[in-house]
Design a protein around this motif. Sequence first.
Motif, mmCIF file in Angstrom:
data_model
loop_
_atom_site.group_PDB
_atom_site.id
_atom_site.type_symbol
_atom_site.label_atom_id
_atom_site.label_comp_id
_atom_site.label_asym_id
_atom_site.label_seq_id
_atom_site.Cartn_x
_atom_site.Cartn_y
_atom_site.Cartn_z
ATOM 1 N N MET A 126 0.827 -1.190 0.000
ATOM 2 C CA MET A 126 0.000 0.000 0.000
ATOM 3 C C MET A 126 0.867 1.248 0.000
ATOM 4 N N ALA A 175 2.392 1.575 -3.428
ATOM 5 C CA ALA A 175 1.370 1.864 -4.436
ATOM 6 C C ALA A 175 0.959 3.331 -4.370
ATOM 7 N N ILE A 176 0.747 3.831 -3.162
ATOM 8 C CA ILE A 176 0.288 5.222 -3.041
ATOM 9 C C ILE A 176 1.393 6.191 -3.461
ATOM 10 N N ILE A 210 2.146 6.887 -7.418
ATOM 11 C CA ILE A 210 1.357 7.712 -8.351
ATOM 12 C C ILE A 210 2.180 8.880 -8.870
ATOM 13 N N PHE A 252 -0.377 5.243 -13.046
ATOM 14 C CA PHE A 252 -0.759 3.839 -12.858
ATOM 15 C C PHE A 252 0.402 3.007 -12.345
ATOM 16 N N TRP A 290 0.894 2.217 -9.531
ATOM 17 C CA TRP A 290 0.423 1.370 -8.425
ATOM 18 C C TRP A 290 -0.143 0.030 -8.900
ATOM 19 N N THR A 291 -0.493 -0.070 -10.187
ATOM 20 C CA THR A 291 -1.283 -1.232 -10.628
ATOM 21 C C THR A 291 -0.545 -2.559 -10.450
ATOM 22 N N LEU A 341 0.260 -3.688 -6.726
ATOM 23 C CA LEU A 341 -0.964 -4.110 -6.047
ATOM 24 C C LEU A 341 -1.463 -5.438 -6.609
#
Lengths: 186, 461
Positions: A46, A49-50, A53, A127, A129-130, A133
């Motif tokens: 997390m 991923a955050i 961006i 993207f 983070w895609t 995750l």
Amino acid sequence: MRWLGLYARSRYVPVAVAAVPLSIVLLWWLGESFWVPEFAVLTLTMAIAIAAIGLGGQDVDLDRTAGFGWLSRRLAHLLLIGVLAGLALLAVQQLGDVRVDVSMVVRDGAGLLGLAGVAAVLFGGQFGWTLPLGMAVIALSTPEGLTVNDVMRWPMMSTDDALSWWLAGALFVLGTGWYTVTGARR
Amino acid sequence: MVNALRTELRRTIALWLAVLMAAVGLVFFFSFTGPWRRDSSAWGLDAPATAQWTRYLLLLVWPMVVGAGAIQGMRDSRSGVSELFASTSRPAGHRALTLGLTTGIGAVVGYLVLLAVGFVQVAVNGGMFTLASLMPVVLGLLAVLAGVAIGLGVGRLLPHPVTAPALAVLALVAVMFLEVSSGHGGDADGLLPNWVALLSAAQEQPRSAFLVPSAAVDTGQFLWFAGLIGTGLLLLVMRSARARLLAVLPVVAGLVGAAVVLPASAADNLTPDKAASELVCDGSVCVEKLHEDWLPTLAGPAKEALRLLEKLPQHPVRVEESTEGNNTTVTPRRDPELVLVKKDDTYTILPGTQQAGYLTGHDLTMALLKGAGTPPCEGLSYSHPEEEAARRVMAYWLAGSATPPPLHEHEYKQVPGLMQSAWTALHAQPEPEQLARVAAARQLQLSCQGDPLTALLGGAH
């Protein structure tokens, strides 16, 4: 310094600086009673991923007209995300009794960071983070078993497992290298 | 409209979403070993469990659906065309609905591909299709659409790059947290109240081929998902702040409805699928309709077991397949009139070989005679060596064996010694006393109060 401030703003650093610690603390609080590798991987994912961006700017074309080299800056940005996410996780788990190994955080952080780089190159910075995750979802839901399973759940494997280190290392080299050289997709 | 849809399909990630869902799901089901490959509730064996496994898969897929919805929801603001489109005379709702429809179609297609592959396998395996498998399908589709709608709505409401990853992670955390804190279909309730755990888009893994979610669960989840869809769509279409505030109404209504309808106790979550669990009998031996093809295997050994059990004063008169799920934390149901058997329990390492398979013939008879035709009181018999030893001695005594039960490989260490001493003590007694002790041990296994091994040894019981 002015450059750094503008850069940080265009890469959503303020949002990441606010959201990452907040969400890490929240997840740790939720999962504290059964703090296991699953929750550690989820928390680390997390955070990465955050923060990911910001791997692309507002206008990639405009960025490229800058009169300096982007290579070292991209590399530094990506590595910083990984280091900060890892440190944040290590810091928060000091609050509890159960802790995940530092080596596991290093391995998973490196691999997931590489995936963030790959995603930014392929789909664009927003993207980034895609793939981390997606990988985490697959790793968390794959049961133990055959070698195929081990490959898919490398973030969950014991740190004694050589294969998981090779996979994480390969992803790290691929992701950081590719992102450093090409940058995010326009 | 069709043209607009086609353009949108090409322009959005809807098709990629379908491909991703199907690919992740098929890789999951086909290349990994897991409970979806084992047992009679495996994926692709019979329709009820196949539909439920597909919904279980939403554990992985739902966060992806939500994330994809969020990416689509903020497309306009990402491209910087929100103001441009706001100035056109075409109602904003039209564009929003086309977008929603395309993304929804993508997600539904992805889910249906997975279901179709599962159901084709059911057909190939000669499995059974029942009407009760329809509800998990409907709810699975609704859950997927709810994910899309919430993603789209929140993406439209908060078009910041961090929204999509935050929402996807939130969805992942939610389904995972609800999964680990649910009661897992047992009597024991989980960390959270049962009805909260049932709000998850994903379903618990099916543990029996016969059990499907009860009507209360279906209704409650229907209301909840419908509420989510309503809120997501309103957020997507509405522009004014006041209208967006009203968008919370559907989800609140859905939540309230779900809270009222969903069962408070995990014991009421599942109910037998009537069509699948209809009894098919061969004389005194019955199996469920779903396992009709197992009846010839079971009938002979089961009748033999019933004949041997007739030695006892109060003996069971029928053998029946149990519809209960595989759950090691729950004491299985017992009935003095019946020998209840689960097909999955007869799948084991076959005696004298190294291979796993379904027991047949004499081995099956001996398995049915364990505990004199009663199920174990402790869910995991091998962690209770006294009970396990007593149950096997009872079986071999009933079968009139001249020797004590043989030792299995990988045996729990205490069992052989316990069996030997119980066997010797039992056979030192005259015939009527032996019978009385075995009958007493059977009564203890029926009431689950007291130690059957002590009864066999002649101690107080």
